[in-house]
Design an enzyme around this catalytic site. Structure first.
Site, PDB file in Angstrom:
ATOM      1  N   ARG A 124       0.814  -1.228   0.000  1.00 35.76           N
ATOM      2  CA  ARG A 124       0.000   0.000   0.000  1.00 35.76           C
ATOM      3  C   ARG A 124       0.839   1.267   0.000  1.00 35.76           C
ATOM      4  O   ARG A 124       0.368   2.320   0.442  1.00 35.76           O
ATOM      5  CB  ARG A 124      -0.976   0.017   1.169  1.00 35.76           C
ATOM      6  CG  ARG A 124      -1.960  -1.152   1.183  1.00 35.76           C
ATOM      7  CD  ARG A 124      -3.115  -0.922   2.120  1.00 35.76           C
ATOM      8  NE  ARG A 124      -3.968  -2.101   2.210  1.00 35.76           N
ATOM      9  CZ  ARG A 124      -3.846  -3.051   3.141  1.00 35.76           C
ATOM     10  NH1 ARG A 124      -2.888  -2.934   4.050  1.00 35.76           N
ATOM     11  NH2 ARG A 124      -4.650  -4.068   3.164  1.00 35.76           N
ATOM     12  N   LYS A 132       1.617  11.181 -11.765  1.00 33.64           N
ATOM     13  CA  LYS A 132       0.721  10.258 -12.458  1.00 33.64           C
ATOM     14  C   LYS A 132       1.482   8.978 -12.723  1.00 33.64           C
ATOM     15  O   LYS A 132       2.525   8.992 -13.374  1.00 33.64           O
ATOM     16  CB  LYS A 132       0.259  10.849 -13.790  1.00 33.64           C
ATOM     17  CG  LYS A 132      -0.940  11.757 -13.687  1.00 33.64           C
ATOM     18  CD  LYS A 132      -1.522  11.999 -15.073  1.00 33.64           C
ATOM     19  CE  LYS A 132      -2.719  12.919 -15.034  1.00 33.64           C
ATOM     20  NZ  LYS A 132      -3.239  13.181 -16.397  1.00 33.64           N
ATOM     21  N   GLU A 174       6.465  16.951 -26.231  1.00 31.75           N
ATOM     22  CA  GLU A 174       5.905  17.385 -24.946  1.00 31.75           C
ATOM     23  C   GLU A 174       6.411  18.777 -24.576  1.00 31.75           C
ATOM     24  O   GLU A 174       5.717  19.533 -23.896  1.00 31.75           O
ATOM     25  CB  GLU A 174       6.231  16.375 -23.836  1.00 31.75           C
ATOM     26  CG  GLU A 174       5.645  14.984 -24.035  1.00 31.75           C
ATOM     27  CD  GLU A 174       4.160  14.854 -23.646  1.00 31.75           C
ATOM     28  OE1 GLU A 174       3.493  15.880 -23.391  1.00 31.75           O
ATOM     29  OE2 GLU A 174       3.668  13.705 -23.619  1.00 31.75           O
ATOM     30  N   LYS A 202       4.567  22.679 -15.563  1.00 35.45           N
ATOM     31  CA  LYS A 202       3.871  21.496 -15.050  1.00 35.45           C
ATOM     32  C   LYS A 202       3.686  21.601 -13.532  1.00 35.45           C
ATOM     33  O   LYS A 202       2.614  21.270 -13.004  1.00 35.45           O
ATOM     34  CB  LYS A 202       4.625  20.220 -15.414  1.00 35.45           C
ATOM     35  CG  LYS A 202       3.863  18.983 -14.969  1.00 35.45           C
ATOM     36  CD  LYS A 202       4.057  17.798 -15.856  1.00 35.45           C
ATOM     37  CE  LYS A 202       3.124  16.668 -15.434  1.00 35.45           C
ATOM     38  NZ  LYS A 202       3.333  15.446 -16.211  1.00 35.45           N
ATOM     39  N   GLU A 256      -6.336  16.036 -11.049  1.00 33.91           N
ATOM     40  CA  GLU A 256      -7.047  16.287 -12.303  1.00 33.91           C
ATOM     41  C   GLU A 256      -8.551  16.404 -12.117  1.00 33.91           C
ATOM     42  O   GLU A 256      -9.338  15.686 -12.733  1.00 33.91           O
ATOM     43  CB  GLU A 256      -6.698  15.192 -13.322  1.00 33.91           C
ATOM     44  CG  GLU A 256      -7.067  15.615 -14.742  1.00 33.91           C
ATOM     45  CD  GLU A 256      -6.367  14.771 -15.812  1.00 33.91           C
ATOM     46  OE1 GLU A 256      -5.154  14.523 -15.695  1.00 33.91           O
ATOM     47  OE2 GLU A 256      -7.060  14.387 -16.758  1.00 33.91           O
ATOM     48  N   ARG A 258      -5.729  20.471 -14.526  1.00 37.86           N
ATOM     49  CA  ARG A 258      -4.616  19.605 -14.919  1.00 37.86           C
ATOM     50  C   ARG A 258      -4.817  18.961 -16.288  1.00 37.86           C
ATOM     51  O   ARG A 258      -3.842  18.620 -16.969  1.00 37.86           O
ATOM     52  CB  ARG A 258      -4.399  18.521 -13.850  1.00 37.86           C
ATOM     53  CG  ARG A 258      -3.206  17.650 -14.173  1.00 37.86           C
ATOM     54  CD  ARG A 258      -2.808  16.730 -13.045  1.00 37.86           C
ATOM     55  NE  ARG A 258      -1.664  15.963 -13.492  1.00 37.86           N
ATOM     56  CZ  ARG A 258      -0.810  15.344 -12.704  1.00 37.86           C
ATOM     57  NH1 ARG A 258      -0.972  15.394 -11.407  1.00 37.86           N
ATOM     58  NH2 ARG A 258       0.207  14.681 -13.196  1.00 37.86           N
ATOM     59  N   ASN A 295      -2.871  17.509 -21.119  1.00 36.18           N
ATOM     60  CA  ASN A 295      -3.134  16.420 -22.055  1.00 36.18           C
ATOM     61  C   ASN A 295      -3.492  16.923 -23.456  1.00 36.18           C
ATOM     62  O   ASN A 295      -4.091  16.193 -24.249  1.00 36.18           O
ATOM     63  CB  ASN A 295      -4.248  15.515 -21.519  1.00 36.18           C
ATOM     64  CG  ASN A 295      -3.670  14.322 -20.781  1.00 36.18           C
ATOM     65  OD1 ASN A 295      -2.457  14.106 -20.794  1.00 36.18           O
ATOM     66  ND2 ASN A 295      -4.523  13.545 -20.140  1.00 36.18           N
ATOM     67  N   HIS A 331      -3.301  14.634 -26.449  1.00 31.98           N
ATOM     68  CA  HIS A 331      -3.199  13.277 -25.910  1.00 31.98           C
ATOM     69  C   HIS A 331      -4.435  12.425 -26.164  1.00 31.98           C
ATOM     70  O   HIS A 331      -4.348  11.203 -26.137  1.00 31.98           O
ATOM     71  CB  HIS A 331      -2.916  13.308 -24.401  1.00 31.98           C
ATOM     72  CG  HIS A 331      -1.483  13.646 -24.071  1.00 31.98           C
ATOM     73  ND1 HIS A 331      -0.877  14.827 -24.476  1.00 31.98           N
ATOM     74  CD2 HIS A 331      -0.527  12.949 -23.383  1.00 31.98           C
ATOM     75  CE1 HIS A 331       0.375  14.847 -24.039  1.00 31.98           C
ATOM     76  NE2 HIS A 331       0.618  13.725 -23.374  1.00 31.98           N
ATOM     77  N   HIS A 386      -3.405   9.108 -27.601  1.00 29.44           N
ATOM     78  CA  HIS A 386      -3.610   7.795 -26.976  1.00 29.44           C
ATOM     79  C   HIS A 386      -4.325   6.843 -27.935  1.00 29.44           C
ATOM     80  O   HIS A 386      -4.037   5.645 -27.961  1.00 29.44           O
ATOM     81  CB  HIS A 386      -4.418   7.939 -25.679  1.00 29.44           C
ATOM     82  CG  HIS A 386      -3.631   8.558 -24.560  1.00 29.44           C
ATOM     83  ND1 HIS A 386      -4.224   8.999 -23.396  1.00 29.44           N
ATOM     84  CD2 HIS A 386      -2.297   8.793 -24.416  1.00 29.44           C
ATOM     85  CE1 HIS A 386      -3.281   9.492 -22.593  1.00 29.44           C
ATOM     86  NE2 HIS A 386      -2.120   9.385 -23.185  1.00 29.44           N
ATOM     87  N   HIS A 400       5.282   7.488 -27.770  1.00 29.88           N
ATOM     88  CA  HIS A 400       4.251   8.341 -27.167  1.00 29.88           C
ATOM     89  C   HIS A 400       4.355   9.782 -27.690  1.00 29.88           C
ATOM     90  O   HIS A 400       3.341  10.387 -28.072  1.00 29.88           O
ATOM     91  CB  HIS A 400       4.392   8.306 -25.643  1.00 29.88           C
ATOM     92  CG  HIS A 400       3.470   9.245 -24.929  1.00 29.88           C
ATOM     93  ND1 HIS A 400       2.094   9.104 -24.954  1.00 29.88           N
ATOM     94  CD2 HIS A 400       3.726  10.350 -24.173  1.00 29.88           C
ATOM     95  CE1 HIS A 400       1.536  10.083 -24.254  1.00 29.88           C
ATOM     96  NE2 HIS A 400       2.498  10.844 -23.765  1.00 29.88           N
TER      97      HIS A 400
END
Lengths: 364, 364
Positions: A124, A146, A188, A230, A240, A244, A248, A251, A255, A268
């Site tokens: 955890r 993330k 990016e 960032k 997010e 935030r 993206n 993206h 994606h 990517h």
């Protein structure tokens, strides 16, 4: 040689950490001091990066931890799944490493995302440190907490918000970066201009040749400015809930390109580049931006040697893939669109307009 | 029929939620109101519980959510692993459910832990509600936000701290609970006495027959008092930096019993019962508690029809399994020991003493 820069990330609940950016940081003892105490550290890396930097990092960490293990995973986006995550967990459990164990993610975005996710779930939660060795990881994925793995049905679909203890971005590691990956990282960097800083967009246009030539001063500034933007966004919206999402930009299409072609086919950053061309066009079709912006962004992406022509997956396939995007709500696909130079927002877009954009770019 | 009780859990960062305890809550519209808005809900249950309660819950939830799916997993601790977790994730992604989707864990501790973990990682976090249908889940596992799956090398080794939106403990669902599971749940009820409330231990001794006869008033009090103690501890130490570990009295040995025999052979509560006998004995050997305490606790556990004789796994196997316990540090096994009636603490114990305890109980 530029001096070391430090960017601070401040989060709710009095949490914070530093991103250190500079040359020679990997071999610098100060980089590894004042981390959480533990009897063991584990470096997670991949088959490409480990031979280059793992032993040097291990030597440095042995000054701090009695035991330093190394887990080497296969390289590539197609390995960012349960199997690799399990290999990290199997090692930790097989060696009975306790919940103070510190993980070090040595590699690009895939290694950082997976190691961070393993750190988030092992017992955890154990502490971890990001040691990004690609431009993409240094300017984006190592910062902001993330973590994730891919699922065959969608990119980064399983993961956690889990912050590192520190980010050590050693610019010297970019010397060994393949040309294609350097360019992918620039996607990016370019992203930050339209969404947050018109001046930075100009700076990138002016300094793109220096960046491509791996000029250290230019790279240092690009990494620092990217991390500053960032850090500012993440500090305002860690999980997010709203703002935030602007990080993206490009993206949602990106994606879909990655999942649609099969992970690893396009890098990517390449998929994000193609996605930004489409998202810019969508911003124009929504009446938010002029033609000139679309042309300007496409020209910069092309100059960076990145794809401006998205793959022809078919409109239906794009729509299907984008409906599972994390920003989608009740089946409606939402896009980060540019509202003015340096300002972005989240917009629902009618399917018909998305299809228009895809068709206009030969992707439908 | 007792009225509905509400226990409040207060956490850092202004987070809080309610545990509602009472009869008929599943069919009570108020139980499902004022939860996060979403277009879809997903009930996760198992093959045993789903036929009993899933349709009733689904009907209630359809008053709130346009769409209510049901995912049914195999029943049992041996299914608390990657495969079941994946089945939840595959459903969510396969149906393209968005990140507002609310998950409902309908079942015992295994379902609650796995559904909570799936909620923690799906798209980096979706809301979830605990609907515990076993005594064990109502008094312990549904409360406090510990989610996890097992790993072949250790129990609950992969997971997250992730809090539910609400816990609905409908006492009527205990009517269908098999006798063996009722008794297993009592192990966790008994636990709260020695670690936190000597008076509650007396109450359990006085009311054990009523609890075994499923008297609703007795059950309501046992569930409420257990949740109050747990809420108090978790409110002070959500992420188990210290105090929270006391809730794991009997669990270090217990987890070793479960993993050593193979998950599902002994129920979790049975393993905890055997583990409490051993941990009480260890408290005595460490000079913390008198013989009379060990005898008293063992007598109560025996009266509850729970095992007081741990399985003979061999001392080496016990030690090996306990060294990967989450409380272990640098290879040293740490136990929750009773320091005085109603007070517990974490103690490192020499291996020799552990072996003595195991040997004395025929477990070595």
């Amino acid at each position: 040689m530029p001096a070391t820069d430090t960017v601070h990330i401040s989060l709710p609940d009095n949490r914070h950490y530093e991103i250190r950016i500079g040359s020679g940081l990997l071999g610098e003892p100060a980089s590894w001091q004042d981390l959480p105490k533990a009897s063991a550290a584990v470096i997670v890396s991949n088959e490409t990066v480990a031979p280059l930097y793992a032993q040097a990092l291990r030597q440095r960490l042995l000054a701090v931890y009695a035991r330093v293990d190394l887990v080497v995973l296969p390289d590539g986006e197609q390995h960012k799944g349960w199997d690799s995550l399990n290999r990290i967990c199997d090692h930790l459990l097989g060696e009975a490493l306790d919940r103070k164990t510190v993980l070090f993610a040595l590699g690009g975005g895939v290694i950082g995302d997976m190691t961070g996710f393993a750190a988030a779930i092992y017992m955890r939660g154990v502490p971890f440190v990001q040691v990004p060795t690609t431009l993409l990881a240094q300017v984006d994925s190592s910062v902001g907490g993330k973590t994730a793995i891919n699922h065959p049905l969608g990119k980064n679909m399983l993961g956690a918000f889990y912050q590192p203890e520190r980010v050590i971005a050693d610019l010297d590691t970019l010397d060994t970066l393949p040309e294609r990956e350097l360019r992918a990282g620039l996607a990016e960097v370019i992203k930050y201009g339209p969404i947050a800083d018109a001046g930075f967009l100009c700076w990138i246009e002016d300094n793109l040749d220096a960046l491509l030539a791996r000029d250290k001063v230019a790279l240092a500034y690009a990494v620092r400015r990217s991390c500053e933007i960032k850090a500012d966004v993440v500090g305002q919206d860690e999980r997010e809930q709203g703002l935030r999402a602007i990080l993206n930009f490009g993206h949602t299409f990106g994606h879909a390109i990655e999942a649609g072609l099969g992970y690893g086919e396009w890098l990517h950053g390449e998929a994000v580049a193609g996605g930004m061309v489409l998202a810019a066009d969508l911003s124009r079709r929504m009446g938010l931006m002029p033609d000139s912006f679309v042309d300007r962004l496409r020209a910069l992406i092309a100059r960076a040697g990145l794809p401006v022509q998205p793959p022809r997956l078919g409109a239906e396939r794009y729509l299907q893939l984008m409906r599972v995007d994390k920003k989608a709500e009740a089946g409606a696909i939402r896009f980060v669109l540019i509202e003015s130079l340096g300002k972005a927002g989240l917009h629902s877009v009618p399917d018909a307009l998305i299809v228009e954009t895809l068709t206009a770019h030969g992707a439908a």
